[in-house]
Design a protein around this motif. Structure first.
Motif, PDB file in Angstrom:
ATOM      1  N   GLY A 284      12.435  14.632   4.233  1.00 14.91           N
ATOM      2  CA  GLY A 284      11.903  13.281   4.091  1.00 14.91           C
ATOM      3  C   GLY A 284      12.868  12.193   4.524  1.00 14.91           C
ATOM      4  O   GLY A 284      12.503  11.019   4.571  1.00 14.91           O
ATOM      5  N   ALA A 285      14.127  12.564   4.850  1.00 12.02           N
ATOM      6  CA  ALA A 285      15.090  11.564   5.329  1.00 12.02           C
ATOM      7  C   ALA A 285      14.594  11.027   6.679  1.00 12.02           C
ATOM      8  O   ALA A 285      14.187  11.800   7.541  1.00 12.02           O
ATOM      9  N   HIS A 286      14.621   9.711   6.845  1.00 14.54           N
ATOM     10  CA  HIS A 286      14.002   9.105   8.024  1.00 14.54           C
ATOM     11  C   HIS A 286      14.754   7.856   8.455  1.00 14.54           C
ATOM     12  O   HIS A 286      15.494   7.258   7.685  1.00 14.54           O
ATOM     13  N   SER A 287      14.527   7.463   9.697  1.00 14.91           N
ATOM     14  CA  SER A 287      14.962   6.147  10.143  1.00 14.91           C
ATOM     15  C   SER A 287      13.913   5.146   9.659  1.00 14.91           C
ATOM     16  O   SER A 287      12.787   5.519   9.322  1.00 14.91           O
ATOM     17  N   ARG A 288      14.317   3.852   9.588  1.00 14.84           N
ATOM     18  CA  ARG A 288      13.401   2.908   8.960  1.00 14.84           C
ATOM     19  C   ARG A 288      13.685   1.481   9.388  1.00 14.84           C
ATOM     20  O   ARG A 288      14.812   1.117   9.685  1.00 14.84           O
ATOM     21  N   SER A 289      12.629   0.687   9.376  1.00 18.89           N
ATOM     22  CA  SER A 289      12.728  -0.764   9.504  1.00 18.89           C
ATOM     23  C   SER A 289      11.970  -1.378   8.344  1.00 18.89           C
ATOM     24  O   SER A 289      10.917  -0.863   7.949  1.00 18.89           O
ATOM     25  N   ALA A 290      12.507  -2.460   7.798  1.00 16.86           N
ATOM     26  CA  ALA A 290      11.835  -3.213   6.733  1.00 16.86           C
ATOM     27  C   ALA A 290      11.843  -4.676   7.169  1.00 16.86           C
ATOM     28  O   ALA A 290      12.905  -5.290   7.260  1.00 16.86           O
ATOM     29  N   VAL A 291      10.670  -5.215   7.439  1.00 14.31           N
ATOM     30  CA  VAL A 291      10.549  -6.507   8.091  1.00 14.31           C
ATOM     31  C   VAL A 291       9.771  -7.488   7.223  1.00 14.31           C
ATOM     32  O   VAL A 291       8.689  -7.154   6.715  1.00 14.31           O
ATOM     33  N   GLY A 292      10.302  -8.676   7.074  1.00 19.39           N
ATOM     34  CA  GLY A 292       9.573  -9.742   6.400  1.00 19.39           C
ATOM     35  C   GLY A 292       8.685 -10.464   7.387  1.00 19.39           C
ATOM     36  O   GLY A 292       9.107 -10.753   8.506  1.00 19.39           O
ATOM     37  N   VAL A 293       7.440 -10.701   6.973  1.00 13.03           N
ATOM     38  CA  VAL A 293       6.474 -11.391   7.830  1.00 13.03           C
ATOM     39  C   VAL A 293       5.770 -12.473   7.013  1.00 13.03           C
ATOM     40  O   VAL A 293       5.730 -12.399   5.780  1.00 13.03           O
ATOM     41  N   PRO A 294       5.196 -13.479   7.681  1.00 10.66           N
ATOM     42  CA  PRO A 294       4.544 -14.553   6.928  1.00 10.66           C
ATOM     43  C   PRO A 294       3.205 -14.161   6.308  1.00 10.66           C
ATOM     44  O   PRO A 294       2.819 -14.702   5.274  1.00 10.66           O
ATOM     45  N   VAL A 295       2.474 -13.240   6.949  1.00  6.23           N
ATOM     46  CA  VAL A 295       1.169 -12.857   6.426  1.00  6.23           C
ATOM     47  C   VAL A 295       0.798 -11.486   6.985  1.00  6.23           C
ATOM     48  O   VAL A 295       1.212 -11.116   8.082  1.00  6.23           O
ATOM     49  N   LEU A 296       0.025 -10.738   6.195  1.00 10.51           N
ATOM     50  CA  LEU A 296      -0.470  -9.425   6.603  1.00 10.51           C
ATOM     51  C   LEU A 296      -1.995  -9.402   6.508  1.00 10.51           C
ATOM     52  O   LEU A 296      -2.592 -10.269   5.846  1.00 10.51           O
ATOM     53  N   PRO A 297      -2.642  -8.413   7.130  1.00 10.16           N
ATOM     54  CA  PRO A 297      -4.102  -8.344   7.063  1.00 10.16           C
ATOM     55  C   PRO A 297      -4.613  -8.369   5.615  1.00 10.16           C
ATOM     56  O   PRO A 297      -4.013  -7.770   4.716  1.00 10.16           O
ATOM     57  N   LEU A 298      -5.717  -9.055   5.429  1.00 10.34           N
ATOM     58  CA  LEU A 298      -6.401  -9.177   4.139  1.00 10.34           C
ATOM     59  C   LEU A 298      -5.509  -9.768   3.057  1.00 10.34           C
ATOM     60  O   LEU A 298      -5.745  -9.591   1.879  1.00 10.34           O
ATOM     61  N   ASP A 299      -4.451 -10.466   3.448  1.00  6.19           N
ATOM     62  CA  ASP A 299      -3.471 -11.070   2.541  1.00  6.19           C
ATOM     63  C   ASP A 299      -2.731 -10.018   1.715  1.00  6.19           C
ATOM     64  O   ASP A 299      -2.262 -10.289   0.619  1.00  6.19           O
ATOM     65  N   SER A 300      -2.626  -8.799   2.271  1.00  5.08           N
ATOM     66  CA  SER A 300      -1.856  -7.751   1.607  1.00  5.08           C
ATOM     67  C   SER A 300      -0.402  -8.180   1.500  1.00  5.08           C
ATOM     68  O   SER A 300       0.126  -8.858   2.389  1.00  5.08           O
ATOM     69  N   ALA A 301       0.267  -7.750   0.446  1.00  4.61           N
ATOM     70  CA  ALA A 301       1.681  -8.048   0.267  1.00  4.61           C
ATOM     71  C   ALA A 301       2.567  -7.093   1.069  1.00  4.61           C
ATOM     72  O   ALA A 301       3.685  -7.440   1.438  1.00  4.61           O
ATOM     73  N   VAL A 302       2.068  -5.883   1.330  1.00  4.93           N
ATOM     74  CA  VAL A 302       2.870  -4.843   1.976  1.00  4.93           C
ATOM     75  C   VAL A 302       1.991  -4.032   2.927  1.00  4.93           C
ATOM     76  O   VAL A 302       0.804  -3.827   2.668  1.00  4.93           O
ATOM     77  N   GLU A 303       2.607  -3.551   4.013  1.00  6.13           N
ATOM     78  CA  GLU A 303       1.966  -2.622   4.939  1.00  6.13           C
ATOM     79  C   GLU A 303       3.043  -1.646   5.410  1.00  6.13           C
ATOM     80  O   GLU A 303       4.179  -2.044   5.659  1.00  6.13           O
ATOM     81  N   VAL A 304       2.679  -0.365   5.501  1.00  7.90           N
ATOM     82  CA  VAL A 304       3.644   0.664   5.902  1.00  7.90           C
ATOM     83  C   VAL A 304       3.010   1.581   6.938  1.00  7.90           C
ATOM     84  O   VAL A 304       1.853   1.981   6.786  1.00  7.90           O
ATOM     85  N   GLU A 305       3.783   1.903   7.969  1.00  2.00           N
ATOM     86  CA  GLU A 305       3.361   2.934   8.931  1.00  2.00           C
ATOM     87  C   GLU A 305       4.430   4.017   8.945  1.00  2.00           C
ATOM     88  O   GLU A 305       5.611   3.731   8.734  1.00  2.00           O
ATOM     89  N   VAL A 306       3.992   5.257   9.168  1.00  2.00           N
ATOM     90  CA  VAL A 306       4.909   6.391   9.098  1.00  2.00           C
ATOM     91  C   VAL A 306       4.637   7.337  10.268  1.00  2.00           C
ATOM     92  O   VAL A 306       3.494   7.573  10.639  1.00  2.00           O
ATOM     93  N   ALA A 307       5.715   7.879  10.812  1.00  2.00           N
ATOM     94  CA  ALA A 307       5.620   8.969  11.787  1.00  2.00           C
ATOM     95  C   ALA A 307       6.114  10.235  11.082  1.00  2.00           C
ATOM     96  O   ALA A 307       7.234  10.282  10.579  1.00  2.00           O
ATOM     97  N   PHE A 308       5.239  11.242  11.014  1.00  2.00           N
ATOM     98  CA  PHE A 308       5.548  12.506  10.376  1.00  2.00           C
ATOM     99  C   PHE A 308       5.729  13.589  11.431  1.00  2.00           C
ATOM    100  O   PHE A 308       5.091  13.541  12.488  1.00  2.00           O
ATOM    101  N   THR A 309       6.537  14.599  11.124  1.00  2.93           N
ATOM    102  CA  THR A 309       6.566  15.805  11.921  1.00  2.93           C
ATOM    103  C   THR A 309       5.552  16.769  11.302  1.00  2.93           C
ATOM    104  O   THR A 309       5.225  16.682  10.117  1.00  2.93           O
ATOM    105  N   PHE A 310       5.039  17.676  12.130  1.00  2.00           N
ATOM    106  CA  PHE A 310       4.074  18.652  11.610  1.00  2.00           C
ATOM    107  C   PHE A 310       4.159  19.939  12.423  1.00  2.00           C
ATOM    108  O   PHE A 310       4.705  19.967  13.516  1.00  2.00           O
ATOM    109  N   ALA A 311       3.620  20.981  11.824  1.00  2.00           N
ATOM    110  CA  ALA A 311       3.584  22.279  12.509  1.00  2.00           C
ATOM    111  C   ALA A 311       2.182  22.848  12.426  1.00  2.00           C
ATOM    112  O   ALA A 311       1.417  22.547  11.555  1.00  2.00           O
TER     113      ALA A 311
END
Length: 152
Positions: A125-152
């Motif tokens: 689960g160790a990963h590279s990451r960015s955490a970015v402050g933005v003025p607004v998100l869709p539907l006035d959400s406070a947080v949004e996260v995207e992830v790239a997973f490895t799979f087999a």
């Protein structure tokens, strides 16, 4: 221990994959990676909180929202690859925090997602990451996260 076993051990269930709120798909496979679209912290189709972190939502609550986003990302990735136990690790996390101008705790908020992924995937689960402050998100959400997973 499989990811599904670890989810059960933690008392977590994968939610239904959230329906896209615009023109995109929840996850896309490329090689041995599955990339999720940005996931909002939907619980049963609703946002449990909205607004800016630092005024409307405190940092601790926002960290919990980021955890929900990560769980939603796992669900989207699992649906794309044919099951949660096909996910083998986490490659990259990008987190967006709708922040009032003086809030600078975005990394701590996105730790909610990173910590859950670590609990589930262990060392994978160790990963590279960015955490970015933005003025607004869709539907006035406070947080949004995207992830790239490895799979087999």
């Amino acid at each position: 221990m499989s990811i599904s076993q670890r989810l059960a051990e933690l008392g977590l269930e994968l939610p239904e994959v959230a329906a896209p709120v615009a023109s995109y798909i929840p996850a896309k496979i490329h090689g041995d990676l599955v990339w999720t679209s940005g996931q909002l912290p939907f619980v049963a189709g609703e946002l449990p909180a909205s607004g800016k972190v630092g005024t409307d939502v405190d940092a601790e609550a926002a960290q919990d929202l980021a955890r929900i986003c990560a769980l939603n990302a796992i669900a989207a990735a699992a649906a794309a690859v044919g099951g949660v136990d096909r996910l083998t690790g986490v490659f990259k996390v990008t987190g967006f925090v709708a922040s009032e101008p003086s809030f600078t705790g975005q990394p701590g908020v996105i730790n909610g997602a990173s910590n859950l992924l670590g609990e589930l995937f262990g060392e994978a689960g160790a990963h590279s990451r960015s955490a970015v402050g933005v003025p607004v998100l869709p539907l006035d959400s406070a947080v949004e996260v995207e992830v790239a997973f490895t799979f087999a």
